[in-house]
Design a protein around this motif. Structure first.
Motif, PDB file in Angstrom:
ATOM      1  N   ALA A  89      27.554  56.671  32.483  1.00 37.35           N
ATOM      2  CA  ALA A  89      26.891  56.113  33.663  1.00 37.35           C
ATOM      3  C   ALA A  89      26.380  54.696  33.458  1.00 37.35           C
ATOM      4  O   ALA A  89      25.985  54.044  34.427  1.00 37.35           O
ATOM      5  CB  ALA A  89      25.740  57.019  34.090  1.00 37.35           C
ATOM      6  N   ASP A  90      26.397  54.207  32.232  1.00 36.76           N
ATOM      7  CA  ASP A  90      25.979  52.820  32.000  1.00 36.76           C
ATOM      8  C   ASP A  90      27.154  51.940  31.576  1.00 36.76           C
ATOM      9  O   ASP A  90      26.970  50.809  31.151  1.00 36.76           O
ATOM     10  CB  ASP A  90      24.851  52.742  30.979  1.00 36.76           C
ATOM     11  CG  ASP A  90      25.236  53.266  29.607  1.00 36.76           C
ATOM     12  OD1 ASP A  90      26.303  53.888  29.469  1.00 36.76           O
ATOM     13  OD2 ASP A  90      24.448  53.059  28.666  1.00 36.76           O
ATOM     14  N   ASP A  91      28.379  52.448  31.713  1.00 35.26           N
ATOM     15  CA  ASP A  91      29.575  51.680  31.378  1.00 35.26           C
ATOM     16  C   ASP A  91      30.064  50.886  32.581  1.00 35.26           C
ATOM     17  O   ASP A  91      29.923  51.321  33.727  1.00 35.26           O
ATOM     18  CB  ASP A  91      30.712  52.600  30.925  1.00 35.26           C
ATOM     19  CG  ASP A  91      30.444  53.257  29.586  1.00 35.26           C
ATOM     20  OD1 ASP A  91      29.515  52.825  28.872  1.00 35.26           O
ATOM     21  OD2 ASP A  91      31.162  54.214  29.255  1.00 35.26           O
ATOM     22  N   VAL A  92      30.668  49.748  32.312  1.00 29.12           N
ATOM     23  CA  VAL A  92      31.268  48.906  33.343  1.00 29.12           C
ATOM     24  C   VAL A  92      32.705  48.631  32.929  1.00 29.12           C
ATOM     25  O   VAL A  92      32.955  48.231  31.797  1.00 29.12           O
ATOM     26  CB  VAL A  92      30.492  47.575  33.494  1.00 29.12           C
ATOM     27  CG1 VAL A  92      31.146  46.673  34.522  1.00 29.12           C
ATOM     28  CG2 VAL A  92      29.035  47.834  33.838  1.00 29.12           C
ATOM     29  N   CYS A  93      33.630  48.868  33.837  1.00 25.70           N
ATOM     30  CA  CYS A  93      35.058  48.694  33.533  1.00 25.70           C
ATOM     31  C   CYS A  93      35.565  47.340  34.003  1.00 25.70           C
ATOM     32  O   CYS A  93      35.236  46.898  35.104  1.00 25.70           O
ATOM     33  CB  CYS A  93      35.884  49.759  34.256  1.00 25.70           C
ATOM     34  SG  CYS A  93      35.595  51.419  33.692  1.00 25.70           S
ATOM     35  N   HIS A  94      36.406  46.736  33.175  1.00 20.99           N
ATOM     36  CA  HIS A  94      37.167  45.562  33.599  1.00 20.99           C
ATOM     37  C   HIS A  94      38.078  46.002  34.736  1.00 20.99           C
ATOM     38  O   HIS A  94      38.582  47.138  34.740  1.00 20.99           O
ATOM     39  CB  HIS A  94      37.981  45.044  32.419  1.00 20.99           C
ATOM     40  CG  HIS A  94      38.663  43.757  32.681  1.00 20.99           C
ATOM     41  ND1 HIS A  94      39.860  43.686  33.350  1.00 20.99           N
ATOM     42  CD2 HIS A  94      38.311  42.490  32.388  1.00 20.99           C
ATOM     43  CE1 HIS A  94      40.224  42.427  33.447  1.00 20.99           C
ATOM     44  NE2 HIS A  94      39.307  41.676  32.875  1.00 20.99           N
TER      45      HIS A  94
END
Length: 144
Positions: A89-94
Motif C-alpha cells: 500500500a505504500d508502493d508506487v509503480c512506474h
C-alpha cells in the motif's frame, strides 16, 4: 477475466494507498484488475479507496486484522487471472511497470516469477536504487 490481477493488501494505509492506486490506474497496460484486501483497517483507508470509481478496483474487507499472510492467501484464492502482481500500500509503480513485466513473462514462457529493481525513497525524498539479483543462482542463494 483480466490478464493480470494486482494483489494489494492494506492495513491502516490511509496516508499512502491513494498514491499507490493512482500509480496503478495510470499504467500504460490496461488489462488488469486490482484486488484490494483490507485487513481490518481502523483508520480512513477504506474511505481513501472509496474515492476511486474505477471498475478495475475490487475491495474485500476483513472485520478484524488477521495479518499479512492471511490477507495475501485470501486474495490469491479470489484471483482468476493469468498473472498476479504483488504490491504494498505504500508502493508506487512506474507507468511502464505492468506492461514491461507482462511483456517479459509472455516472451519467456519458461520463467514463472519476475520482479523489478526499485527505488527506496526516504523521508527526505532521497532515492536509493535497490538492485535485486537477476540470475537464477543468485536468486536461489538469496532465498536461503
Amino acid at each position: 477475466m483480466p490478464n493480470l490481477s494486482v494483489l494489494l493488501p492494506v492495513y491502516n494505509a490511509q496516508k499512502t494507498v491513494s498514491r499507490s492506486l493512482r500509480s496503478l490506474l495510470n499504467q500504460n497496460y490496461p488489462d488488469f484488475e486490482i484486488c484490494i484486501i483490507d485487513d481490518g483497517s481502523t483508520d480512513g483507508t477504506l474511505e481513501a479507496i472509496s474515492r476511486f470509481s474505477d471498475p478495475r478496483i475490487k475491495v474485500h474487507t476483513f472485520d478484524e486484522n488477521r495479518g499479512l499472510v492471511k490477507a495475501l492467501n485470501a486474495g490469491i484464492d479470489m484471483i482468476d487471472a493469468k498473472y498476479i502482481m504483488r504490491l504494498d500500500a505504500d508502493d508506487v509503480c512506474h507507468e511502464n511497470r505492468v506492461g514491461r513485466q507482462i511483456e517479459f513473462m509472455e516472451m519467456n514462457k519458461n520463467i514463472s516469477v519476475s520482479g523489478a529493481w526499485c527505488y527506496i525513497i526516504d523521508r527526505n525524498q532521497q532515492k536509493n536504487i535497490q538492485k535485486l539479483p537477476t540470475q537464477d543462482g543468485d536468486i536461489k542463494a538469496r532465498m536461503l
